[in-house]
Design a protein around this motif. Sequence first.
Motif, short mmCIF file in Angstrom:
data_model
loop_
_atom_site.label_atom_id
_atom_site.label_comp_id
_atom_site.label_asym_id
_atom_site.label_seq_id
_atom_site.Cartn_x
_atom_site.Cartn_y
_atom_site.Cartn_z
N PRO A 1 5.89 1.68 -5.43
CA PRO A 1 5.71 0.72 -4.33
C PRO A 1 4.58 -0.27 -4.56
O PRO A 1 4.53 -1.32 -3.91
CB PRO A 1 5.44 1.61 -3.12
CG PRO A 1 4.97 2.91 -3.69
CD PRO A 1 5.68 3.07 -4.99
N ASP A 2 3.65 0.03 -5.49
CA ASP A 2 2.55 -0.90 -5.79
C ASP A 2 2.95 -1.97 -6.79
O ASP A 2 2.18 -2.91 -7.01
CB ASP A 2 1.34 -0.13 -6.31
CG ASP A 2 0.72 0.77 -5.26
OD1 ASP A 2 0.81 0.44 -4.06
OD2 ASP A 2 0.16 1.82 -5.64
N GLU B 1 6.04 -7.11 0.60
CA GLU B 1 7.13 -6.30 1.14
C GLU B 1 8.40 -6.54 0.33
O GLU B 1 8.49 -7.50 -0.43
CB GLU B 1 7.37 -6.63 2.62
CG GLU B 1 7.92 -8.03 2.87
CD GLU B 1 6.84 -9.10 2.90
OE1 GLU B 1 7.19 -10.29 2.93
OE2 GLU B 1 5.65 -8.73 2.90
N CYS C 1 7.34 -6.30 -3.55
CA CYS C 1 6.70 -4.99 -3.67
C CYS C 1 7.18 -4.06 -2.56
O CYS C 1 8.02 -4.41 -1.75
CB CYS C 1 5.18 -5.14 -3.59
SG CYS C 1 4.42 -6.18 -4.85
N GLY C 2 6.59 -2.87 -2.51
CA GLY C 2 6.80 -1.96 -1.39
C GLY C 2 8.05 -1.11 -1.46
O GLY C 2 8.41 -0.47 -0.48
N ARG C 3 8.70 -1.06 -2.61
CA ARG C 3 9.91 -0.26 -2.76
C ARG C 3 9.62 1.06 -3.48
O ARG C 3 8.86 1.09 -4.44
CB ARG C 3 10.98 -1.02 -3.54
CG ARG C 3 11.48 -2.30 -2.88
CD ARG C 3 12.40 -3.05 -3.83
NE ARG C 3 12.89 -4.30 -3.26
CZ ARG C 3 14.03 -4.42 -2.60
NH1 ARG C 3 14.80 -3.36 -2.41
NH2 ARG C 3 14.40 -5.59 -2.10
N THR C 4 10.28 2.11 -3.05
CA THR C 4 10.21 3.38 -3.76
C THR C 4 11.49 3.67 -4.54
O THR C 4 11.50 4.55 -5.40
CB THR C 4 9.96 4.54 -2.78
OG1 THR C 4 11.01 4.56 -1.80
CG2 THR C 4 8.61 4.37 -2.07
#
Length: 321
Positions: free
Chosen positions: A209-210, A22, A239-242
């Motif tokens: 996000p990956d 995350e 991780c997990g960010r756009t």
Amino acid sequence: MSNIDRQATPTVCGGRGFVVAEPVRELLAPRRVRLGGSTEVRRLLPNLGRRMVGAWAFVDHYGPDDIADEPGMQVPPHPHMGLQTVSWLHEGEVLHRDSLGSLQTVRPRELGLMTSGRAISHSEESPREHARLLHGAQLWVALPEAHRNVEPHFQHHADLPVVTAPGLTATVILGELDGVASPGTAYTPIVGADVALAGGAEARLPLDPDFEYAVLSMSGEAEIDGVPVLPGSMLYLGCGRTELPVRGVSDAGLMLLGGEPFEEELVMFWNWIGRSQEEIAQAREDWMNGTRFGEVQGYDGARLPAPELPTTPLKPRGRVR
């Protein structure tokens, strides 16, 4: 600038077990390392709490140093295997020589990309006639199993693609950002970008996000997702960010580093990345015996001897200590 520390210690890294799935805001302080007499670098990776970011396995930030009356960078011939070196400058010049016969001056915001594959050796030095200031970063990318024994090669790209927004210019060093791809050869899903941010500018960088990400501060003051970041520090983002909000408190220079979390577990010792104690021991023997890594022609000085191996076994483990 490669790792010429004669007191080298083994580093174990890689594997997905410690990847932060995350978004986080983990500020990494540098470890100061003195190399080659008067040269001091700020080592951000490997770090006490974080070993890798994607396939990025080594990050040194150096300068800006006033070398007007100094020889500047002087890194004698030394070996590499299992990795790529990325030379990135904001100021100054670095003359690259390698055992393939490459001879190339790398200048600010030009990509010097050396893929060691199974074995290569090289030297790095400031040209005899050089600029007053030297400021840059040296980074390594771990090669995955399928490509770690490729034939060694060197690439130089003076013109790199850019992504722009009001008050922001991002030069794509390696991999892809916002659909724009670097001409440098990448062997894993990765991104490296140099971000020039104007004071007062606010922008949002598009992210995958990956991927896991980090931002290295090169100069000036900026806020990354609301966190103040000063030169010589790095913010790990997970991780997990756009997207990533960035704001220039002053004119600032940043490096965005990211990639798909590196699945394989590695052993990193001195200037080698391998998978076992036996590989590292064989690389050391080959270098000391003058085999496998070739010879760098034209450097005025002796090559670097390898440090002694530790007495404890080298075993690949996870990404954090």
